[in-house]
Design an enzyme around this catalytic site. Structure first.
Site, short mmCIF file in Angstrom:
data_model
loop_
_atom_site.label_atom_id
_atom_site.label_comp_id
_atom_site.label_asym_id
_atom_site.label_seq_id
_atom_site.Cartn_x
_atom_site.Cartn_y
_atom_site.Cartn_z
N PHE A 46 0.85 -1.21 0.00
CA PHE A 46 0.00 0.00 0.00
C PHE A 46 0.87 1.24 0.00
CE2 PHE A 46 -3.56 2.67 0.64
CZ PHE A 46 -3.31 3.56 1.68
N GLY A 47 0.63 2.14 -0.96
CA GLY A 47 1.36 3.41 -1.04
C GLY A 47 0.43 4.56 -0.72
N TYR A 48 0.94 5.53 0.06
CA TYR A 48 0.10 6.68 0.47
C TYR A 48 0.86 8.01 0.34
CZ TYR A 48 2.92 6.04 4.63
OH TYR A 48 3.99 5.90 5.47
N GLY A 49 2.09 7.93 -0.13
CA GLY A 49 2.91 9.14 -0.33
C GLY A 49 3.46 9.12 -1.73
N SER A 50 4.79 9.18 -1.85
CA SER A 50 5.37 9.20 -3.22
C SER A 50 5.07 7.90 -3.95
CB SER A 50 6.89 9.41 -3.15
OG SER A 50 7.50 8.32 -2.51
N GLU A 126 12.87 3.03 1.11
CA GLU A 126 12.04 3.31 2.28
C GLU A 126 12.75 3.02 3.60
OE1 GLU A 126 9.63 5.03 0.45
OE2 GLU A 126 8.28 4.22 1.93
N1 LIG Z 1 5.79 5.02 2.57
C1 LIG Z 1 5.05 6.15 2.02
C2 LIG Z 1 5.92 7.33 1.80
C3 LIG Z 1 7.04 6.98 0.89
C4 LIG Z 1 7.82 8.20 0.53
O1 LIG Z 1 7.25 9.24 0.19
N2 LIG Z 1 9.14 8.04 0.61
C5 LIG Z 1 9.95 9.13 0.17
C6 LIG Z 1 11.12 9.35 1.08
S1 LIG Z 1 12.02 7.93 1.41
C7 LIG Z 1 10.35 8.86 -1.26
O2 LIG Z 1 10.53 7.73 -1.64
N3 LIG Z 1 10.45 9.88 -2.05
C8 LIG Z 1 10.76 9.72 -3.45
C9 LIG Z 1 10.69 11.11 -4.04
O3 LIG Z 1 10.47 12.03 -3.26
O4 LIG Z 1 10.81 11.24 -5.28
C10 LIG Z 1 4.31 5.68 0.76
O5 LIG Z 1 3.82 4.56 0.86
O6 LIG Z 1 4.20 6.38 -0.24
#
Ligand SMILES: N[C@@H](CCC(=O)N[C@@H](CS)C(=O)NCC(=O)O)C(=O)O
Length: 283
Positions: A46-50, A126
């Site tokens: 499951f993804g909820y951010g990037s 991650e």
């Molecule tokens: N675990 C979350 C958040 C993951 C996230 O946003 N990680 C960042 C920091 S490690 C990332 O991968 N960023 C890639 C980017 O900003 O292009 C998700 O499921 O989306």
């Protein structure tokens, strides 16, 4: 890449033999010695951010849905993608909240090669670089099923925790890392969720998006007063002015200048109240 969410029919949710969080953690430890990932027929993430807009791994198909008992918060610091050591950006994590609902995307991976390649990417991105840990939660889409997700808990080295929305927005507007500007991270997430999960209301995300637009309007007003008018401007003059939008200066951040064009409607919506104040606005 996977099919879109509407093609995720009932018989395509393979919950048998899916990797558990414990197996992923065990693989992380053993994989340093080159061990192959456990024989498994599926992996559900499951993804909820990037991961909503930039998974960067191949998958069989994806499904938009939500998880209960958590809210999404920009409380995790980041120096590997949207910030640099000593000046972290902010990215999202999940925070337990009995009433919370968080919308995102469940990725269905099948086959050893696809799973192993994704795990190698996710563990590095991650866990090793990002400070997240792997957890299991229940996903609610066309069906409900257990998924893995990556959560940054308060005990990790990059955790920043809660802060006033304008403070968080200020960090985001002033941060960039090797993957780009921190504003790109929040705007891509907000834009993707607006299209894929319009039914999901995330007040934290939308109030932070508005605070970022407010900060961008401060920057625009100061540019306008410095390069265009003598401070006697009005919101009409400001909104129609193009010189401060098109003039380029050596210390300009290209992504911020791009926001002035691509998100002007949302910046204009917050610009008027500020422009009427004669004193210079804080950047
Ligand atoms: N675990 C979350 C958040 C993951 C996230 O946003 N990680 C960042 C920091 S490690 C990332 O991968 N960023 C890639 C980017 O900003 O292009 C998700 O499921 O989306």
């Amino acid at each position: 890449m996977g099919a879109n969410l509407f093609e995720c029919s009932v018989d395509r949710v393979d919950m048998k033999n899916t990797l558990t969080a414990e197996e992923v953690r065990e693989w992380v430890v053993r994989s340093q010695s080159g061990t192959q990932c456990p024989e498994s027929r599926s992996l559900l993430v499951f993804g909820y951010g990037s991961l909503v807009w930039l998974p960067k791994f191949a998958y069989h198909h994806r499904e938009v849905g939500c998880i209960h008992g958590f809210v999404r918060r920009f409380w995790q610091g980041n120096v590997s993608h949207r910030g640099v050591p000593g000046s972290p950006g902010r990215v999202v994590t999940l925070v337990a909240d009995r009433e919370g609902v968080t919308w995102g995307v469940a990725y269905h991976l099948k086959g050893k090669q696809q799973i192993e390649s994704a795990l190698q990417h996710l563990v590095t991105r991650e866990m090793i670089k990002g400070g997240y840990d792997v957890a299991t939660t229940m996903f609610h889409g066309q069906l409900s099923y257990n998924v893995l997700t990556f959560v940054a808990t308060p005990d990790n080295a990059h955790y920043l925790g809660p802060a006033p929305v304008d403070t968080v927005a200020n960090t985001i507007v002033n941060s960039r890392g090797q993957s780009g500007h921190n504003l790109e991270y929040i705007f891509n997430l907000v834009d993707a969720l607006r299209v894929e999960a319009p039914q999901g209301v995330d007040n934290h995300l939308h109030s932070l998006e508005e605070a970022c637009h407010r900060r961008l309007s401060h920057i625009l007003i100061n540019r306008h007063r410095a390069f265009c008018c003598d401070g006697t401007d009005t919101s009409e003059c400001m909104a129609e002015c193009h010189k401060c939008l098109t003039t380029r200066h050596s210390d300009d951040d290209a992504y911020i200048i791009d926001c002035f064009t691509r998100r002007m409607d949302k910046i204009k919506a917050v610009i008027a109240p500020i422009v009427q104040q004669p004193e210079k606005v804080k950047n």
